[in-house]
Design a protein around this motif. Structure first.
Motif, PDB file in Angstrom:
ATOM      1  N   ASN A  23      -9.880   3.298  18.587  1.00  0.00           N
ATOM      2  CA  ASN A  23     -11.184   2.691  18.883  1.00  0.00           C
ATOM      3  C   ASN A  23     -11.960   2.387  17.605  1.00  0.00           C
ATOM      4  N   THR A  24     -11.916   3.305  16.639  1.00  0.00           N
ATOM      5  CA  THR A  24     -12.623   3.094  15.379  1.00  0.00           C
ATOM      6  C   THR A  24     -12.006   1.938  14.604  1.00  0.00           C
ATOM      7  N   VAL A  25     -10.677   1.884  14.581  1.00  0.00           N
ATOM      8  CA  VAL A  25      -9.993   0.794  13.883  1.00  0.00           C
ATOM      9  C   VAL A  25     -10.348  -0.553  14.521  1.00  0.00           C
ATOM     10  N   ARG A  26     -10.386  -0.583  15.857  1.00  0.00           N
ATOM     11  CA  ARG A  26     -10.757  -1.827  16.540  1.00  0.00           C
ATOM     12  C   ARG A  26     -12.179  -2.264  16.185  1.00  0.00           C
ATOM     13  N   ALA A  27     -13.087  -1.295  16.050  1.00  0.00           N
ATOM     14  CA  ALA A  27     -14.469  -1.622  15.692  1.00  0.00           C
ATOM     15  C   ALA A  27     -14.545  -2.226  14.300  1.00  0.00           C
ATOM     16  N   TYR A  28     -13.816  -1.632  13.348  1.00  0.00           N
ATOM     17  CA  TYR A  28     -13.766  -2.199  12.001  1.00  0.00           C
ATOM     18  C   TYR A  28     -13.209  -3.619  12.038  1.00  0.00           C
ATOM     19  N   CYS A  29     -12.109  -3.808  12.769  1.00  0.00           N
ATOM     20  CA  CYS A  29     -11.473  -5.126  12.821  1.00  0.00           C
ATOM     21  C   CYS A  29     -12.388  -6.167  13.466  1.00  0.00           C
ATOM     22  N   ALA A  30     -13.127  -5.763  14.477  1.00  0.00           N
ATOM     23  CA  ALA A  30     -14.048  -6.698  15.123  1.00  0.00           C
ATOM     24  C   ALA A  30     -15.125  -7.154  14.138  1.00  0.00           C
ATOM     25  N   ASP A  31     -15.670  -6.203  13.366  1.00  0.00           N
ATOM     26  CA  ASP A  31     -16.683  -6.565  12.373  1.00  0.00           C
ATOM     27  C   ASP A  31     -16.101  -7.503  11.319  1.00  0.00           C
ATOM     28  N   LEU A  32     -14.913  -7.158  10.830  1.00  0.00           N
ATOM     29  CA  LEU A  32     -14.326  -7.945   9.751  1.00  0.00           C
ATOM     30  C   LEU A  32     -13.822  -9.296  10.229  1.00  0.00           C
ATOM     31  N   SER A  33     -13.424  -9.395  11.484  1.00  0.00           N
ATOM     32  CA  SER A  33     -13.064 -10.701  12.037  1.00  0.00           C
ATOM     33  C   SER A  33     -14.286 -11.612  12.078  1.00  0.00           C
ATOM     34  N   GLY A  34     -15.439 -11.007  12.415  1.00  0.00           N
ATOM     35  CA  GLY A  34     -16.680 -11.765  12.383  1.00  0.00           C
ATOM     36  C   GLY A  34     -17.013 -12.227  10.969  1.00  0.00           C
ATOM     37  N   LEU A  35     -16.763 -11.359   9.988  1.00  0.00           N
ATOM     38  CA  LEU A  35     -16.976 -11.732   8.593  1.00  0.00           C
ATOM     39  C   LEU A  35     -16.054 -12.886   8.195  1.00  0.00           C
ATOM     40  N   ALA A  36     -14.787 -12.814   8.617  1.00  0.00           N
ATOM     41  CA  ALA A  36     -13.827 -13.868   8.281  1.00  0.00           C
ATOM     42  C   ALA A  36     -14.244 -15.210   8.876  1.00  0.00           C
TER      43      ALA A  36
END
Length: 309
Positions: A23-36
């Motif tokens: 769940n934590t990894v998914r949260a990081y990825c969601a934020d960074l996908s938004g950054l990308a």
């Protein structure tokens, strides 16, 4: 390096080397996908193009979109972790986010259900379970255990039958970062679990499977209606339906029961560090928010009861 494979590599690092939960990894990825996505709109698609100015613009864009301070703070933390990892691995010569700042999230007190409301909620579940409906018996066991042991919903649905020790009244839980802890529960939760294991789980374990792709899980403690391990969303729906008619503000999900259990423990005189162990908090500071809740409840009682309040 392109942003997308870099984010994938960072996700693997968080999961394997740092031991972060899925769940934590998914949260990081969601934020960074938004950054990308934001970076690509600025004609930046590689990590070399990540600058302090771009990161600040990304956070500002989120602020202008009405995102909460806590969300902006989380996005900032995700970006700082990502660029720090890229710098340590030699992908970037210097860390562009080292001076990135974010607003401190405002402290909000969690929703807490009072003792009377909790008793009423459990009485409703007990009445429904009295019909011997397997789903109702299971739901009673779920709420009793959530409240008794202050579990996270992900910890609850991840339980196997073998994780519960009915003689010692304890449950072995795998929490954030795959850290295990043993948490106690009380006699009412024990009775509800025994009832579920004897009367309801066997019926749920032989329920028809809706599709060939559906995977039954014989180890799972809590089963859904089609032999599968009960999911997080199902528990959210259950708790939200139960709390819908109850007065109070704040989220109406399973975490409200975790907040409630922690607050009631402190109200009853439990030591803060003992509550920290039960909750599985790495930092005592995270647990201390419940002391604020208890203090606020004490002040409310004082204002209502004292003649010169």
């Amino acid at each position: 390096m392109h942003l997308d494979p870099a984010i994938d590599g960072f996700a693997r690092y968080l999961g394997t080397e740092r031991g972060f939960s899925a769940n934590t990894v998914r949260a990081y990825c969601a934020d960074l996908s938004g950054l990308a996505t934001f970076a690509e709109d600025q004609a930046v698609d590689t990590v070399d193009g990540l600058t302090l100015e771009l990161l600040r613009d990304w956070l500002w864009n989120g602020t202008q979109a009405g995102l909460a301070r806590a969300t902006i703070a989380r996005r900032s933390a995700s970006a700082r972790g990502f660029t720090a990892w890229l710098t340590r691995d030699g992908v970037l010569p210097s860390d562009p986010a080292v001076r990135l700042r974010s607003p401190k999230p405002g402290r909000t007190l969690p929703r807490v259900i009072n003792h009377t409301q909790m008793e009423e909620l459990l009485d409703r579940l007990e009445a429904a379970a009295g019909t011997d409906d397997p789903g109702a018996v299971r739901d009673l066991a779920i709420i009793e255990l959530l409240y008794a042991s202050a579990l996270r919903v992900s910890e609850l649905v991840g339980l196997d039958v073998g994780d519960v020790d009915l003689s010692r009244l304890t449950v072995r839980v795998t929490g954030k970062g795959d850290k295990e802890r043993v948490v106690p529960f009380g006699v009412p939760a024990q009775a509800a679990i025994v009832r579920y294991l004897q009367a309801a789980r066997p019926a749920l374990a032989v329920a028809p499977v809706v599709s060939v792709s559906a995977q039954s899980d014989p180890r799972a403690l809590f089963l859904g209606s089609h032999r599968q391990r009960l999911g997080v969303r199902a528990v959210y729906r259950l708790v939200a339906a139960l709390l819908e008619s109850m007065p109070g503000t704040g989220p109406a999900g399973p975490h409200a029961l975790r907040h409630t259990a922690a607050t009631h423990l402190l109200d009853g005189g439990a030591d803060l560090r003992a509550v920290q162990e039960i909750l599985g908090h790495a930092s005592l500071g995270t647990t201390q928010i419940y002391t604020h809740v208890s203090a606020e409840r004490l002040q409310q009682s004082y204002r209502l009861a004292h003649p010169r309040a």
